[in-house]
Write a protein that holds these residues in place. Structure first.
Motif, PDB file in Angstrom:
ATOM      1  N   MET A 337      24.371  88.707  41.094  1.00 31.46           N
ATOM      2  CA  MET A 337      24.157  88.013  42.356  1.00 31.46           C
ATOM      3  C   MET A 337      24.664  88.868  43.504  1.00 31.46           C
ATOM      4  O   MET A 337      25.422  89.807  43.307  1.00 31.46           O
ATOM      5  CB  MET A 337      24.898  86.663  42.373  1.00 31.46           C
ATOM      6  N   GLY A 376      13.611  84.417  38.598  1.00 29.58           N
ATOM      7  CA  GLY A 376      14.598  85.020  39.477  1.00 29.58           C
ATOM      8  C   GLY A 376      15.693  84.088  39.932  1.00 29.58           C
ATOM      9  O   GLY A 376      16.426  84.404  40.881  1.00 29.58           O
ATOM     10  N   GLN A 377      15.822  82.929  39.281  1.00 25.98           N
ATOM     11  CA  GLN A 377      16.874  81.983  39.628  1.00 25.98           C
ATOM     12  C   GLN A 377      17.594  81.539  38.362  1.00 25.98           C
ATOM     13  O   GLN A 377      17.022  81.525  37.273  1.00 25.98           O
ATOM     14  CB  GLN A 377      16.305  80.763  40.365  1.00 25.98           C
ATOM     15  N   CYS A 379      19.957  78.299  36.806  1.00 25.87           N
ATOM     16  CA  CYS A 379      20.377  76.911  37.000  1.00 25.87           C
ATOM     17  C   CYS A 379      21.512  76.633  36.017  1.00 25.87           C
ATOM     18  O   CYS A 379      21.309  76.667  34.801  1.00 25.87           O
ATOM     19  CB  CYS A 379      19.216  75.947  36.780  1.00 25.87           C
ATOM     20  N   GLY A 426      21.881  80.457  49.436  1.00 19.88           N
ATOM     21  CA  GLY A 426      20.459  80.243  49.182  1.00 19.88           C
ATOM     22  C   GLY A 426      20.169  79.353  47.995  1.00 19.88           C
ATOM     23  O   GLY A 426      19.060  79.376  47.463  1.00 19.88           O
ATOM     24  N   GLY A 427      21.156  78.557  47.560  1.00 21.34           N
ATOM     25  CA  GLY A 427      20.967  77.699  46.390  1.00 21.34           C
ATOM     26  C   GLY A 427      21.058  76.232  46.720  1.00 21.34           C
ATOM     27  O   GLY A 427      21.018  75.820  47.882  1.00 21.34           O
ATOM     28  N   ARG A 444      21.803  75.579  41.331  1.00 18.35           N
ATOM     29  CA  ARG A 444      20.677  76.527  41.281  1.00 18.35           C
ATOM     30  C   ARG A 444      20.932  77.627  42.302  1.00 18.35           C
ATOM     31  O   ARG A 444      21.155  77.351  43.484  1.00 18.35           O
ATOM     32  CB  ARG A 444      19.360  75.812  41.565  1.00 18.35           C
ATOM     33  N   PRO A 446      19.901  81.932  43.501  1.00 15.67           N
ATOM     34  CA  PRO A 446      19.013  83.085  43.314  1.00 15.67           C
ATOM     35  C   PRO A 446      19.768  84.258  42.716  1.00 15.67           C
ATOM     36  O   PRO A 446      20.926  84.515  43.063  1.00 15.67           O
ATOM     37  CB  PRO A 446      18.540  83.391  44.741  1.00 15.67           C
ATOM     38  N   THR A 448      19.912  88.506  41.736  1.00 11.33           N
ATOM     39  CA  THR A 448      19.478  89.788  42.270  1.00 11.33           C
ATOM     40  C   THR A 448      18.496  90.422  41.292  1.00 11.33           C
ATOM     41  O   THR A 448      18.780  90.484  40.086  1.00 11.33           O
ATOM     42  CB  THR A 448      20.674  90.725  42.456  1.00 11.33           C
TER      43      THR A 448
END
Length: 451
Positions: A337, A376-377, A379, A426-427, A444, A446, A448
């Protein structure tokens, strides 16, 4: 020739002056009825006219009150730039009455020749277009120049012919003062938010001091044991080297080498040194994690492994728990991340600590942390075996200062701060009750992209 005895009968002529011959009573009644109708219509027209006049006066009074109450200036001018009407705000700024301003050129209101030239260009070249947010210097009553943001709208008559412009303006100084006040309030709010974040982190760190001490105790004890062994080995090596430098015979040196176990020392040196370095590195990592966690936050954008952050948070909370707390981890590694590792560690510690607080009264408190990676995420699911969250409380879990803990045992800021941190990365952070019991928090975030 007519005879004297013949009488000429003229219709409409009677023996009495003013009396009509052949007009009966019914005709007169019709005339009177018509006159009554005309009089009634006249009365109705007069009433309607008075009502319309009252409404017109009311509308004029309303427009006047609006123009008087406007803090923005208003100027109505013709195509030639001659002022036709103004509102009281312009009178206040210029120090001139409306009677004085009417009939003068609008260009004379501006402070310098540049502003007048620009205003003349706008009113002549763009006379049939709207102009928005044009800043010009207006001359105030004390001779100073007041920056004003102007808007111009053309006026047209019934056949669409241009009749001039309606010019409105707002002093920019007022806007700038409002913007400065808003910016100051925003800075104050941001500082308060940072202070709350730091205070909550210190409160979390205070609860976990025992776990952190135990975390540091292991590598430090390992290093200390290795250093004592190295000290003993150094003494033996010093004794053996003394015999070598003293010129002892090969037989004596062989006896010394065997008695002091020099060969075994030489075999143990590399593992001891490597173990000491590993323990020191582990200690450095723990201290570095503490520094990142306890430091006042900045908008950091660093690469870190989310899996390591979760494992460290679980370790610290479990070691601080006063009884066995079973945590099962099912997380793929690594989870790269970009962001603040310290802030994300606070989120994970808050979620693990929250699960411990919810299950601490049970005989076998447990927490399961699983992860799913997709598109790309990642959870993360934090599912405990506690009683769950009451339906009335679900909508308020992330509200600041909301807590179900007794007074003195919680600030109500942990989950609210965690929610904001996840959003800034950004989650999204959400909560629900699991179908088989307990609460489940979902994070959740994002990841890298792999390089």
């Amino acid at each position: 020739m007519t005879k004297p005895s013949d009488k000429k009968h003229d219709i409409g002529h009677t023996g009495h002056p003013g009396e009509l011959v052949g007009v009966g009573e019914e005709v007169w009644m019709d005339v009177i009825h018509k006159m009554d109708e005309v009089y009634s219509d006249l009365l109705q027209y007069e009433v309607a006219l008075e009502e319309k006049n009252a409404k017109l006066e009311e509308s004029q009074q309303f427009i006047l009150s609006v123009l008087t109450a406007m803090s923005d200036i208003l100027v109505v001018c013709g195509r030639d730039g001659v002022i036709e009407d103004v509102n009281p705000s312009l009178e206040v700024i210029t120090g001139k009455s409306a009677e004085t301003l009417r009939g003068s050129a609008i260009y004379d209101l501006f402070a310098d020749e540049d502003a007048r030239a620009k205003a003349r260009h706008l009113l002549t070249v763009f006379g049939e277009r709207e102009v928005h947010d044009c800043e010009l210097q207006l001359r105030a009553h004390d001779g100073s120049a007041v920056p004003v943001s102007f808007n111009c709208t053309p006026r047209f008559n019934a056949v669409g012919k241009s009749m001039g412009m309606v010019v409105t303006g707002r002093p920019v100084g007022e806007l700038r003062r409002a913007y400065q006040a808003l910016r100051q309030a925003h800075d104050d709010l941001k500082r308060t938010q940072q202070q709350l974040l730091h205070s909550e982190k210190m409160a979390s760190l205070g609860r976990l001091v025992a776990g952190v001490a135990h975390e540091l105790n292991n590598p430090i004890s390992f290093i200390l044991g290795n250093v004592h062994a190295l000290r003993r080995y150094a003494d033996r090596l010093e004794t053996y080297l003394g015999a070598v430098h003293a010129g002892d015979s090969p037989e004596q040196l062989a006896e010394q080498r065997q008695r002091l176990r020099i060969d075994r020392i030489l075999l143990d040196l590399d593992p001891l040194i490597d173990g000491t370095i590993e323990g020191a590195e582990r200690t450095r990592q723990i201290v570095d994690g503490l520094k990142r966690f306890s430091a006042i936050d900045r908008d950091e954008q660093q690469h870190f492994d989310l899996a390591e952050v979760v494992e460290r948070a679980v370790r610290w909370v479990c070691q601080a728990a006063r009884k066995e707390f079973e945590v099962r981890l099912d997380i793929p590694a690594p989870l790269p991340m970009v962001g603040s590792a310290g802030q994300m560690q606070q989120v994970m510690m808050n979620l693990v600590q929250n699960a411990w607080d919810a299950t601490g009264a049970l005989d076998h408190p447990a927490l399961q942390i699983a992860a799913e990676v997709d598109a790309g995420q990642v959870c993360l699911h934090f599912k405990d075996n506690g009683p769950g969250i009451e339906a009335d409380h679900l909508a308020h879990v992330f509200d600041p200062f909301f807590t179900t803990k007794p007074v003195g045992q919680g600030t109500g800021l942990g989950l609210a701060i965690s929610y904001g941190i996840v959003e800034r990365h950004g989650g999204r952070l959400s909560v629900a009750n699991a179908a088989d019991g307990g609460a489940i928090f979902n994070v959740r975030l994002p990841l890298t992209p792999a390089s």
